[in-house]
Design an enzyme around this catalytic site. Structure first.
Site, PDB file in Angstrom:
ATOM      1  N   HIS A   1      30.287   2.273   4.501  1.00 23.80           N
ATOM      2  CA  HIS A   1      30.630   0.852   4.578  1.00 23.80           C
ATOM      3  C   HIS A   1      30.046   0.116   3.401  1.00 23.80           C
ATOM      4  O   HIS A   1      29.856  -1.076   3.437  1.00 23.80           O
ATOM      5  CB  HIS A   1      30.089   0.237   5.856  1.00 23.80           C
ATOM      6  CG  HIS A   1      30.550   0.964   7.052  1.00 23.80           C
ATOM      7  ND1 HIS A   1      29.847   1.999   7.600  1.00 23.80           N
ATOM      8  CD2 HIS A   1      31.676   0.833   7.772  1.00 23.80           C
ATOM      9  CE1 HIS A   1      30.522   2.474   8.621  1.00 23.80           C
ATOM     10  NE2 HIS A   1      31.630   1.789   8.744  1.00 23.80           N
TER      11      HIS A   1
ATOM     12  N   GLY B   1      29.407 -12.463   7.422  1.00 21.47           N
ATOM     13  CA  GLY B   1      30.140 -13.726   7.254  1.00 21.47           C
ATOM     14  C   GLY B   1      31.571 -13.604   7.741  1.00 21.47           C
ATOM     15  O   GLY B   1      32.045 -14.430   8.535  1.00 21.47           O
ATOM     16  N   ILE B   2      32.271 -12.539   7.316  1.00 24.19           N
ATOM     17  CA  ILE B   2      33.678 -12.425   7.738  1.00 24.19           C
ATOM     18  C   ILE B   2      33.780 -12.144   9.235  1.00 24.19           C
ATOM     19  O   ILE B   2      34.664 -12.658   9.903  1.00 24.19           O
ATOM     20  CB  ILE B   2      34.497 -11.387   6.921  1.00 24.19           C
ATOM     21  CG1 ILE B   2      33.815 -10.043   6.851  1.00 24.19           C
ATOM     22  CG2 ILE B   2      34.835 -11.884   5.538  1.00 24.19           C
ATOM     23  CD1 ILE B   2      34.652  -8.981   6.129  1.00 24.19           C
ATOM     24  N   GLY B   3      32.835 -11.363   9.760  1.00 23.75           N
ATOM     25  CA  GLY B   3      32.858 -11.076  11.200  1.00 23.75           C
ATOM     26  C   GLY B   3      32.640 -12.338  12.018  1.00 23.75           C
ATOM     27  O   GLY B   3      33.352 -12.604  12.987  1.00 23.75           O
TER      28      GLY B   3
ATOM     29  N   SER C   1      27.330  -8.030  15.845  1.00 19.69           N
ATOM     30  CA  SER C   1      27.126  -9.436  16.176  1.00 19.69           C
ATOM     31  C   SER C   1      28.241  -9.944  17.079  1.00 19.69           C
ATOM     32  O   SER C   1      27.993 -10.797  17.929  1.00 19.69           O
ATOM     33  CB  SER C   1      27.001 -10.275  14.911  1.00 19.69           C
ATOM     34  OG  SER C   1      28.186 -10.228  14.182  1.00 19.69           O
TER      35      SER C   1
ATOM     36  N   GLY D   1      21.541  -5.127  23.843  1.00 18.66           N
ATOM     37  CA  GLY D   1      21.293  -4.565  22.507  1.00 18.66           C
ATOM     38  C   GLY D   1      19.948  -3.880  22.369  1.00 18.66           C
ATOM     39  O   GLY D   1      19.692  -3.226  21.356  1.00 18.66           O
TER      40      GLY D   1
ATOM     41  N   ARG E   1      22.534  -1.802  11.946  1.00 23.22           N
ATOM     42  CA  ARG E   1      23.077  -1.080  10.814  1.00 23.22           C
ATOM     43  C   ARG E   1      22.094  -1.064   9.645  1.00 23.22           C
ATOM     44  O   ARG E   1      22.101  -0.181   8.811  1.00 23.22           O
ATOM     45  CB  ARG E   1      24.362  -1.774  10.377  1.00 23.22           C
ATOM     46  CG  ARG E   1      25.290  -0.887   9.617  1.00 23.22           C
ATOM     47  CD  ARG E   1      26.337  -1.731   8.977  1.00 23.22           C
ATOM     48  NE  ARG E   1      27.434  -2.135   9.846  1.00 23.22           N
ATOM     49  CZ  ARG E   1      28.356  -1.315  10.320  1.00 23.22           C
ATOM     50  NH1 ARG E   1      28.284  -0.040  10.081  1.00 23.22           N
ATOM     51  NH2 ARG E   1      29.339  -1.777  11.037  1.00 23.22           N
TER      52      ARG E   1
ATOM     53  N   ASP F   1      17.079 -12.061   8.280  1.00 23.32           N
ATOM     54  CA  ASP F   1      18.137 -11.357   9.009  1.00 23.32           C
ATOM     55  C   ASP F   1      19.385 -12.245   9.116  1.00 23.32           C
ATOM     56  O   ASP F   1      19.298 -13.383   9.585  1.00 23.32           O
ATOM     57  CB  ASP F   1      17.642 -11.010  10.416  1.00 23.32           C
ATOM     58  CG  ASP F   1      18.749 -10.381  11.223  1.00 23.32           C
ATOM     59  OD1 ASP F   1      19.193  -9.276  10.839  1.00 23.32           O
ATOM     60  OD2 ASP F   1      19.220 -11.010  12.197  1.00 23.32           O
TER      61      ASP F   1
ATOM     62  N   GLY G   1      21.959 -12.241  11.106  1.00 22.61           N
ATOM     63  CA  GLY G   1      22.334 -12.665  12.463  1.00 22.61           C
ATOM     64  C   GLY G   1      21.409 -13.763  12.985  1.00 22.61           C
ATOM     65  O   GLY G   1      21.843 -14.676  13.699  1.00 22.61           O
TER      66      GLY G   1
HETATM   67  P1  ADP Z   1      27.325  -5.030  11.940  1.00 22.37           P
HETATM   68  O1  ADP Z   1      25.860  -4.738  11.978  1.00 22.37           O
HETATM   69  O2  ADP Z   1      28.085  -4.250  12.953  1.00 22.37           O
HETATM   70  O3  ADP Z   1      27.886  -4.995  10.558  1.00 22.37           O
HETATM   71  P2  ADP Z   1      27.155  -7.900  11.700  1.00 22.37           P
HETATM   72  O4  ADP Z   1      26.918  -7.688  10.261  1.00 22.37           O
HETATM   73  O5  ADP Z   1      28.177  -8.921  12.061  1.00 22.37           O
HETATM   74  O6  ADP Z   1      27.459  -6.557  12.458  1.00 22.37           O
HETATM   75  O7  ADP Z   1      25.811  -8.393  12.390  1.00 22.37           O
HETATM   76  C1  ADP Z   1      24.579  -7.951  11.975  1.00 22.37           C
HETATM   77  C2  ADP Z   1      23.535  -8.677  12.825  1.00 22.37           C
HETATM   78  O8  ADP Z   1      23.563  -8.216  14.156  1.00 22.37           O
HETATM   79  C3  ADP Z   1      22.128  -8.429  12.357  1.00 22.37           C
HETATM   80  O9  ADP Z   1      21.769  -9.300  11.313  1.00 22.37           O
HETATM   81  C4  ADP Z   1      21.318  -8.685  13.621  1.00 22.37           C
HETATM   82  O10 ADP Z   1      20.931 -10.048  13.752  1.00 22.37           O
HETATM   83  C5  ADP Z   1      22.285  -8.403  14.733  1.00 22.37           C
HETATM   84  N1  ADP Z   1      21.911  -7.203  15.474  1.00 22.37           N
HETATM   85  C6  ADP Z   1      21.990  -5.919  15.084  1.00 22.37           C
HETATM   86  N2  ADP Z   1      21.557  -5.090  16.062  1.00 22.37           N
HETATM   87  C7  ADP Z   1      21.185  -5.902  17.102  1.00 22.37           C
HETATM   88  C8  ADP Z   1      20.648  -5.684  18.402  1.00 22.37           C
HETATM   89  N3  ADP Z   1      20.417  -4.435  18.850  1.00 22.37           N
HETATM   90  N4  ADP Z   1      20.366  -6.755  19.182  1.00 22.37           N
HETATM   91  C9  ADP Z   1      20.596  -8.013  18.721  1.00 22.37           C
HETATM   92  N5  ADP Z   1      21.102  -8.287  17.522  1.00 22.37           N
HETATM   93  C10 ADP Z   1      21.402  -7.248  16.723  1.00 22.37           C
HETATM   94 MG    MG Z   2      27.227  -6.190   9.013  1.00 26.61          MG
END
Ligand code: ADP
Ligand code: MG
Length: 573
Positions: free
Chosen positions: A217, A395-397, A438, A479, A536, A549, A551
């Protein structure tokens, strides 16, 4: 560079539509992905694979006779939502049990696990095998934490062949697990990939350098070294993978040399020439290799070598015939064409809320409008934060999620929904469109809040604060993150605590919310000091120090945004 697209926001949908039309001899679209358009005379275990889009032939191209029965196809680089996985698995099911198989990524695990729980509750026998072949994503003592890359194909092929041969679910699970234990991959990249509509690649590799240990990715590599010759790269691949020879391995090995999107087949053959020779020199007998694009990463220039060490049974399954849009082997039996009836994605009518709850729903609608606007403005920055140690899609998600959530809530509100239903509809649409970790987390939060607020009464500020606590608990139960893991939980926990304390102190809701939003922002900013240990980003935990972070930052932004709506004078709180 992706040159051909219409609206980037619907790229994945349009891609799936075109793929299903082109591959109608093998697959048919269902909500959430594709399933086979053919059915064998005798029912078999259903092998359901999936993941984000952008990796073709993974995952839709691997649905067909002797391979998978269905593929849940998420948005670009974002895991499918639990609803999507559930929908595809239901359509693929033949009454002999379902094996879910996918690469080990946090978002996929959350969403497939939730789908598994729902399917199990509905009476299906469901098992899961996660693929963990990427040797650079965790040390061998923590092999179960590794990511899945091109080794996916080895595991899917063996599971699919076992299902086709009539194995029962226990046995399909057993051989898929063994295939994963016997598979190792090593990847490199020369340049990053650029998603449709993005102005820059997700990551870059300096001219003349090669990133070692990249993720599919665009997760950055572990190390950067000068670009080697084809023979040197082959030697590096083979030497490092053979150091990881699995327990019980014999002298027969299946090499899969995978192009990630921007490397020519001819270049791969030059590398393979040396791989083949080196394996023979090490006394290994090469069995039915694959050289080509097996699991790509959009237009990323890179390649990986996977080795599978089969036993006699795995060898038989690996060499069995298969016939899928992007993978054919031998002469597979031709099955009868069928149309799988699919259930409508959203059949139930919207329950009408009480007038009090409808007034609360109007505030929810206004808050979601403001949230969508705020995310729109912040999306690029959120993507940048996520690209430091993650995959750059936050951002896009979030944009896809909040827009879909807002539209679904608005439609429900227009039909007379109360606050609870508006939030529940918002949650379902958010996770279905956003995918990823997220998306699943936001859906869990909104669903819980909706359940707390209900459709009957106007919630008091104590109800709202209690609902936010329950939403926090739901996220943490779902999570499994704790404060300090560098996720959005680091901002959610102080938000819920401060809100409850301020409400208990007798502050009006808007005032209490403002305190809580500030606490969330402070905590989100402080995540810059932490190393990511979950999600991730965990394979690049150290790299994330100094960057907050993503998220947690988006959560804080959205709570501040909701405050602007709550502070509007016309709303009585
Ligand atoms: P992805 O990780 O699938 O690419 P996103 O990039 O949209 O999804 O989101 C990443 C965010 O998800 C991280 O910055 C973090 O805040 C949140 N995150 C990841 N794992 C967890 C978890 N187990 N519990 C809560 N939030 C999480
Ligand atoms: Mg991500």
């Amino acid at each position: 560079m992706t040159r051909l697209f219409n609206d980037p926001a619907v790229f994945a949908d349009e891609m799936i539509e075109g793929f299903a039309a082109a591959a109608a001899a093998w697959v048919q679209p269902v909500p959430g992905g594709v399933v086979r358009s053919t059915r064998a005379a005798t029912p078999s275990v259903a092998v359901v694979i999936g993941g984000g889009s952008g990796h073709y032939p993974a995952f839709g191209g691997l649905v067909g006779s002797g391979l998978a029965h269905g593929a849940a196809m998420g948005n670009l680089f974002a895991s499918p939502s639990a609803q999507q996985v559930h929908s595809v698995a239901k359509a693929a099911d033949q009454g002999r049990g379902i094996l879910l198989a996918y690469g080990n990524y946090a978002g996929d695990v959350l969403n497939f696990d939730e789908a598994e729980a729902r399917l199990t509750a509905e009476g299906h026998d469901v098992r899961t095998v996660v693929v963990t072949d990427d040797i650079w994503s965790a040390p061998s003592e923590r092999r179960h934490q590794r990511r899945g890359i091109a080794g996916d194909l080895a595991v899917f092929k063996i599971a699919g062949a076992a299902a086709e041969a009539g194995y029962d679910l226990d046995e399909v699970e057993r051989v898929a697990t063994l295939a994963n234990e016997r598979t190792r991959s090593f990847g490199v990249a020369f340049s990053g990939c650029t998603l449709p509509g993005a102005s820059a690649p997700l990551f870059t590799v300096p001219q003349g350098k090669m990133a070692v240990g990249l993720g599919i990715h665009g997760e950055p590599g572990i190390d950067e070294i000068p670009v080697p010759t084809a023979d040197e790269l082959a030697a590096m691949f083979v030497a490092r993978l053979l150091e990881e020879t699995p327990e019980g391995a014999g002298t027969r090995v299946v090499p899969l040399l995978n192009g990630l999107g921007g490397v020519k087949y001819e270049e791969l053959f030059v590398v393979y020439r040396a791989v083949n020779r080196l394996l023979a020199e090490r006394g290994l007998h090469v069995l039915e290799p694959e050289v080509g694009e097996l699991c790509t990463s959009f237009d990323m220039a890179g390649c990986s070598l996977t080795l599978l060490w089969p036993d006699v049974e795995l060898e038989r399954l690996w060499t069995a015939p298969a016939d899928a849009p992007a993978y054919r082997k031998g002469i597979a039996p031709q099955h009868e064409r069928v149309i799988v009836p699919t259930h409508a994605a959203d059949p139930d009518a919207i329950p009408v809320g009480s007038p009090e709850s409808q007034r609360t729903a109007a505030i929810v609608g206004a808050a979601l409008d403001a949230m969508a606007e705020a995310i729109d403005a912040a999306a690029d920055e959120l993507g940048r934060l996520d690209s430091v140690a993650g995959d750059g899609d936050h951002g896009i998600g979030m944009r896809r999620g909040v827009n879909a959530g807002r539209d679904a809530a608005r439609a429900a509100i227009a039909a007379g929904a109360g606050a609870g239903t508006a939030l529940t509809r918002c949650a379902d649409a958010w996770s279905a469109r956003a995918g990823g970790t997220s998306g699943a987390i936001w859906a869990a939060m909104l669903r819980e809040l909706g359940g707390s607020l209900g459709d009957d009464t106007a919630p008091t500020r104590t109800d709202v604060a209690a609902g936010c606590s329950r939403a926090r608990d739901a996220v943490m139960a779902f999570g499994k993150a704790r404060v300090g893991d560098k996720t959005m939980v680091d901002a959610i926990v102080p938000f819920a605590e401060t809100l409850n304390a301020a409400v208990a102190d007798g502050r009006p809701l808007a005032d209490a919310w403002s305190h809580a939003a500030r606490a969330a922002q402070t905590a989100a900013d402080r995540t810059a000091d932490l190393a990511a240990s979950l999600g991730r980003a965990r394979s690049h935990g150290e790299r994330s120090i100094g960057t907050p972070d993503p998220g947690a930052i988006s959560f804080a932004l959205l709570t501040r945004t909701v405050h602007t709506v709550l502070a509007e004078p016309q709303e009585e709180q």
